[in-house]
Design a protein around this motif. Structure first.
Motif, PDB file in Angstrom:
ATOM      1  N   ARG A   1      20.881  76.706 -19.165  1.00  0.00           N
ATOM      2  CA  ARG A   1      20.998  77.534 -17.993  1.00  0.00           C
ATOM      3  C   ARG A   1      22.419  77.071 -17.511  1.00  0.00           C
ATOM      4  NH1 ARG A   1      17.798  81.151 -19.010  1.00  0.00           N
ATOM      5  NH2 ARG A   1      18.084  81.702 -17.077  1.00  0.00           N
ATOM      6  N   THR A   2      22.870  75.668 -17.323  1.00  0.00           N
ATOM      7  CA  THR A   2      24.596  75.904 -16.756  1.00  0.00           C
ATOM      8  C   THR A   2      25.464  76.653 -18.010  1.00  0.00           C
ATOM      9  OG1 THR A   2      23.959  73.571 -15.959  1.00  0.00           O
ATOM     10  CG2 THR A   2      25.720  74.153 -16.586  1.00  0.00           C
TER      11      THR A   2
ATOM     12  N   VAL B   1      22.999  71.520 -27.895  1.00  0.00           N
ATOM     13  CA  VAL B   1      23.155  72.853 -27.838  1.00  0.00           C
ATOM     14  C   VAL B   1      24.553  72.477 -27.684  1.00  0.00           C
ATOM     15  CG1 VAL B   1      22.985  74.423 -27.365  1.00  0.00           C
ATOM     16  CG2 VAL B   1      21.120  73.518 -27.013  1.00  0.00           C
ATOM     17  N   VAL B   2      25.572  73.152 -28.788  1.00  0.00           N
ATOM     18  CA  VAL B   2      27.283  72.372 -28.610  1.00  0.00           C
ATOM     19  C   VAL B   2      27.545  74.449 -28.164  1.00  0.00           C
ATOM     20  CG1 VAL B   2      29.085  71.924 -29.420  1.00  0.00           C
ATOM     21  CG2 VAL B   2      27.411  70.616 -29.554  1.00  0.00           C
TER      22      VAL B   2
ATOM     23  N   ARG C   1      34.635  74.276 -24.528  1.00  0.00           N
ATOM     24  CA  ARG C   1      34.065  73.499 -25.211  1.00  0.00           C
ATOM     25  C   ARG C   1      32.218  72.790 -24.581  1.00  0.00           C
ATOM     26  NH1 ARG C   1      36.687  71.658 -28.806  1.00  0.00           N
ATOM     27  NH2 ARG C   1      37.560  72.493 -29.898  1.00  0.00           N
ATOM     28  N   ALA C   2      30.900  73.025 -25.043  1.00  0.00           N
ATOM     29  CA  ALA C   2      30.553  72.327 -23.884  1.00  0.00           C
ATOM     30  C   ALA C   2      29.663  71.822 -24.660  1.00  0.00           C
ATOM     31  CB  ALA C   2      29.671  73.209 -22.517  1.00  0.00           C
ATOM     32  N   ARG C   3      29.031  70.374 -23.700  1.00  0.00           N
ATOM     33  CA  ARG C   3      27.819  70.026 -24.841  1.00  0.00           C
ATOM     34  C   ARG C   3      26.208  69.881 -23.949  1.00  0.00           C
ATOM     35  NH1 ARG C   3      25.106  64.783 -26.372  1.00  0.00           N
ATOM     36  NH2 ARG C   3      24.563  65.132 -28.636  1.00  0.00           N
ATOM     37  N   ALA C   4      25.271  70.528 -24.432  1.00  0.00           N
ATOM     38  CA  ALA C   4      24.375  70.226 -23.540  1.00  0.00           C
ATOM     39  C   ALA C   4      22.921  69.032 -24.608  1.00  0.00           C
ATOM     40  CB  ALA C   4      23.605  71.577 -23.479  1.00  0.00           C
TER      41      ALA C   4
ATOM     42  N   GLY D   1      22.377  65.341 -19.343  1.00  0.00           N
ATOM     43  CA  GLY D   1      23.464  66.334 -19.007  1.00  0.00           C
ATOM     44  C   GLY D   1      24.289  67.279 -20.348  1.00  0.00           C
ATOM     45  N   VAL D   2      24.843  67.892 -18.969  1.00  0.00           N
ATOM     46  CA  VAL D   2      26.091  68.818 -19.882  1.00  0.00           C
ATOM     47  C   VAL D   2      27.321  67.776 -19.813  1.00  0.00           C
ATOM     48  CG1 VAL D   2      27.137  70.970 -20.245  1.00  0.00           C
ATOM     49  CG2 VAL D   2      24.463  71.097 -19.192  1.00  0.00           C
ATOM     50  N   VAL D   3      28.057  67.841 -21.009  1.00  0.00           N
ATOM     51  CA  VAL D   3      29.592  67.437 -20.826  1.00  0.00           C
ATOM     52  C   VAL D   3      30.988  68.587 -21.092  1.00  0.00           C
ATOM     53  CG1 VAL D   3      28.596  65.387 -20.902  1.00  0.00           C
ATOM     54  CG2 VAL D   3      29.380  66.408 -22.988  1.00  0.00           C
ATOM     55  N   ARG D   4      31.677  68.706 -21.009  1.00  0.00           N
ATOM     56  CA  ARG D   4      32.777  69.823 -21.257  1.00  0.00           C
ATOM     57  C   ARG D   4      33.848  69.180 -21.295  1.00  0.00           C
ATOM     58  NH1 ARG D   4      32.111  72.494 -15.130  1.00  0.00           N
ATOM     59  NH2 ARG D   4      33.985  70.673 -14.021  1.00  0.00           N
TER      60      ARG D   4
END
Length: 380
Positions: free
Chosen positions: A162-163, A275-276, A283-286, A292-295
């Motif tokens: 969702r993020t 999920v990238v 560029r974001a990776r969940a 969590g999510v890193v970006r």
């Protein structure tokens, strides 16, 4: 005009357009039955017990003991649901708005068919159907009877995804260029029915074996960012001695607005579900298993400082996500089934309010078109 992604060797047959008109609002919590009280069915029952917007009025299972145990547990939190061993009898006698079909895959189509014929909304576990013909039959029944048919794309409702979708909608990602969805699970070491013995396992009857059980998750996540697929090329491999024909898959997909790569591995370690999303601004990776999510994004800073700022932000997010993931697992809440609880709640709210469902018939048609095309090339 900027050129879009080019098609791959095998074009995906475009699904027939599916109308998405919403039925009239119920104006109350929907009356719900769950068919299948074990395995994933128990998670649907937990979601309902936790207040996911529906009133559980019936539980059906071929094991009367399992159905009664589920009904007894539900009675601790509210009215005791009726118990059935026969789904058709339940559909004929119980006053239902929606059924959750959580049985093994071979029974998904006949059970969904019976419910749709009677004008009952259906949320069915993946994989929904074993062939495009069965899928089109179910979609046709849903259209003809003015009801919803949802396949369980629960990972779309995980907080991490969702993020990512919110960043997409806010424009923070820029234009999405590529999406990578990867699942690696050590599911074939240590024996078990897929490796040895003669005990039946539902995966052995699926078009691509165990991979087919994960494909709806992979395909629905890619579809959310790339739109319907227009082409696909897939490579398969078998690394483990087992009863499966394949245990590795890598697909490159051309979507209507971006490309995607989908991967399943029973060998790569450690376990991961990621999920990238690559965009023109971020560029974001969940990590769907809990960190969590890193970006990494463009920033209003001198070029040499951008990697440092992104690294500091990623480290903070990794730490916060890891702690949050641990707390979710020990809190007694949904844990790994956060997305399922979110999907169930959103679906029941849509039925109550008469709003569009969280997964449309068109979504189901397009995701399954991609799944079918990938499965078409699987070794048998």
């Amino acid at each position: 005009m900027q050129a879009g992604p080019q098609g791959l060797d095998h074009p995906v047959t475009a699904p027939v357009a599916v109308s998405g008109a919403s039925p009239s609002a119920l104006g109350r919590p929907p009356r719900v039955a769950v068919i299948g009280a074990g395995g994933i069915g128990s998670e649907h029952l937990r979601a309902l017990a936790a207040g996911a917007g529906g009133a559980l009025v019936a539980v059906c299972d071929s094991s009367e003991g399992a159905a009664r145990a589920a009904a007894d547990e539900a009675a601790d939190r509210g009215p005791r649901p009726e118990v059935f061993r026969d789904a058709v009898a339940m559909l004929e006698t119980a006053d239902l708005d929606v059924v959750h079909v959580t049985t093994p895959p071979a029974s998904h189509v006949p059970l969904a068919r019976e419910a749709l014929r009677r004008g009952v909304h259906v949320l069915v576990e993946k994989p929904l159907a074993a062939s495009p013909e069965e899928l089109e039959e179910l979609l046709g029944l849903a259209r003809a009877n003015g009801v919803h048919l949802l396949e369980d794309y629960n990972y779309l409702f995980n907080s991490q995804v969702r993020t990512l979708l919110a960043w997409r909608d806010e424009g923070r990602l820029g234009d999405v260029v590529h999406v990578d969805v990867t699942v690696a699970l050590d599911v074939l070491t240590g024996g078990g029915p897929l490796v040895q013995g003669t005990a039946p396992h539902f995966a052995l009857g699926l078009p691509a074996g165990l991979v087919s059980d994960f494909l709806p998750h992979l395909a629905s996540l890619a579809h959310a960012f790339t739109g319907p697929a227009t082409g696909v090329a897939t490579a398969w491999a078998k690394r483990h001695p087992s009863r499966l024909a394949v245990d590795e898959m890598r697909s490159l997909v051309t979507g209507s607005s971006a490309t995607a790569s989908l991967a399943f591995s029973a060998s790569a370690q450690p376990d991961v579900f990621s999920v990238v999303v690559e965009g023109t601004r971020m560029r974001a990776r969940a990590d769907l298993y809990g960190t969590g999510v890193v970006r990494s994004e463009l920033r209003g800073a001198p070029g040499p400082l951008v990697p440092l700022l992104n690294g500091l932000d990623s480290g903070r997010r990794e730490a916060v996500g890891a702690v949050g993931g641990l707390l979710r697992k020990i809190s007694g809440g949904p844990g790994a089934y956060e997305g399922l609880w979110g999907l169930v709640g959103a679906f029941h709210a849509a039925l109550r309010d008469g709003t569009p469902p969280p997964v449309s018939l068109q979504d189901v048609a397009e995701v399954n078109a991609l799944v079918s095309e990938i499965e078409r090339s699987a070794p048998r």
